[in-house]
Design a protein around this motif. Structure first.
Motif, PDB file in Angstrom:
ATOM      1  N   LEU A  70       0.969  -1.182  -0.108  1.00  0.00           N
ATOM      2  CA  LEU A  70       0.082   0.067  -0.015  1.00  0.00           C
ATOM      3  C   LEU A  70       0.866   1.214   0.041  1.00  0.00           C
ATOM      4  O   LEU A  70       0.679   2.138  -0.742  1.00  0.00           O
ATOM      5  CB  LEU A  70      -0.827  -0.193   1.444  1.00  0.00           C
ATOM      6  N   THR A  71       1.654   1.376   0.843  1.00  0.00           N
ATOM      7  CA  THR A  71       2.739   2.248   0.887  1.00  0.00           C
ATOM      8  C   THR A  71       3.600   2.666  -0.294  1.00  0.00           C
ATOM      9  O   THR A  71       3.619   3.796  -0.767  1.00  0.00           O
ATOM     10  CB  THR A  71       3.661   2.254   2.096  1.00  0.00           C
ATOM     11  N   ARG A  94      -2.408 -17.724   0.005  1.00  0.00           N
ATOM     12  CA  ARG A  94      -2.890 -17.450  -1.215  1.00  0.00           C
ATOM     13  C   ARG A  94      -3.718 -16.608  -1.261  1.00  0.00           C
ATOM     14  O   ARG A  94      -3.616 -15.410  -2.320  1.00  0.00           O
ATOM     15  CB  ARG A  94      -3.455 -18.848  -1.744  1.00  0.00           C
ATOM     16  N   THR A  95      -4.499 -16.289  -0.496  1.00  0.00           N
ATOM     17  CA  THR A  95      -5.346 -15.053  -0.614  1.00  0.00           C
ATOM     18  C   THR A  95      -4.711 -13.709  -0.510  1.00  0.00           C
ATOM     19  O   THR A  95      -5.210 -12.518  -1.089  1.00  0.00           O
ATOM     20  CB  THR A  95      -6.661 -15.011   0.409  1.00  0.00           C
ATOM     21  N   VAL A  96      -3.812 -13.767   0.573  1.00  0.00           N
ATOM     22  CA  VAL A  96      -3.012 -12.265   0.536  1.00  0.00           C
ATOM     23  C   VAL A  96      -2.225 -12.101  -0.621  1.00  0.00           C
ATOM     24  O   VAL A  96      -2.093 -11.093  -1.104  1.00  0.00           O
ATOM     25  CB  VAL A  96      -2.353 -12.370   1.871  1.00  0.00           C
ATOM     26  N   GLU A  97      -1.534 -13.111  -1.304  1.00  0.00           N
ATOM     27  CA  GLU A  97      -0.956 -12.973  -2.479  1.00  0.00           C
ATOM     28  C   GLU A  97      -1.866 -12.420  -3.491  1.00  0.00           C
ATOM     29  O   GLU A  97      -1.214 -11.400  -4.470  1.00  0.00           O
ATOM     30  CB  GLU A  97      -0.398 -14.153  -3.132  1.00  0.00           C
ATOM     31  N   THR A 104      -0.645  -4.245  -6.511  1.00  0.00           N
ATOM     32  CA  THR A 104       0.577  -3.949  -7.097  1.00  0.00           C
ATOM     33  C   THR A 104       0.783  -3.704  -8.710  1.00  0.00           C
ATOM     34  O   THR A 104       1.513  -3.158  -9.207  1.00  0.00           O
ATOM     35  CB  THR A 104       1.879  -4.654  -6.634  1.00  0.00           C
ATOM     36  N   VAL A 105      -0.255  -4.607  -9.293  1.00  0.00           N
ATOM     37  CA  VAL A 105      -0.319  -4.637 -10.536  1.00  0.00           C
ATOM     38  C   VAL A 105      -1.041  -3.161 -11.245  1.00  0.00           C
ATOM     39  O   VAL A 105      -2.179  -3.030 -10.957  1.00  0.00           O
ATOM     40  CB  VAL A 105      -0.937  -5.797 -11.237  1.00  0.00           C
ATOM     41  N   PRO A 106      -0.163  -2.317 -12.018  1.00  0.00           N
ATOM     42  CA  PRO A 106      -1.118  -1.253 -12.489  1.00  0.00           C
ATOM     43  C   PRO A 106      -2.074  -1.377 -13.935  1.00  0.00           C
ATOM     44  O   PRO A 106      -1.693  -2.421 -14.485  1.00  0.00           O
ATOM     45  CB  PRO A 106       0.280  -0.221 -13.018  1.00  0.00           C
TER      46      PRO A 106
END
Length: 114
Positions: A70-71, A94-97, A104-106
């Motif tokens: 996030l930061t 897996r869920t957090v990934e 993170t993917v723009p």
């Protein structure tokens, strides 16, 4: 009665550095904060040999990963967001990934084939 002028930060700190007589501890600032000693140096993580060998619980690792993602993407967590981050970090890896991938993917997401 004459009033003394108030000191501003710019009058206390000169262009060449802080006056150690007017700003206590100014002489030691580079020793205390070595990352600030250089001009424009970025704060880098410690080298692997300098890292402490402290194992992190999976929950804490996921929480730090969420905070970092996030930061790094310019989203500073607000105080109410911390509860949501703690709840999300309790989920499985897996869920957090997947959540980290979303953060993170723009750009637009491609549609999934069913």
């Amino acid at each position: 009665m004459t009033a003394e002028p108030l000191l501003s930060l710019s009058s206390v700190l000169s262009g060449t550095g802080a006056d150690p007589y007017r700003v206590p501890g100014a002489r030691d600032i580079d020793a205390l904060y070595p990352a600030m000693a250089g001009d424009g140096d970025e704060l880098l993580p410690p080298a692997p040999r300098e890292r402490l060998p402290i194992p992190l619980a999976a929950h804490d690792r996921r929480r730090l990963d969420l905070h970092s993602a996030l930061t790094a993407n310019g989203v500073a967590p607000l105080p109410g967001d911390l509860d949501a981050i703690n709840i999300l970090s309790a989920l499985d890896d897996r869920t957090v990934e997947t959540i980290l991938h979303w953060i993170t993917v723009p750009g637009p997401r491609p549609a999934r084939a069913s």
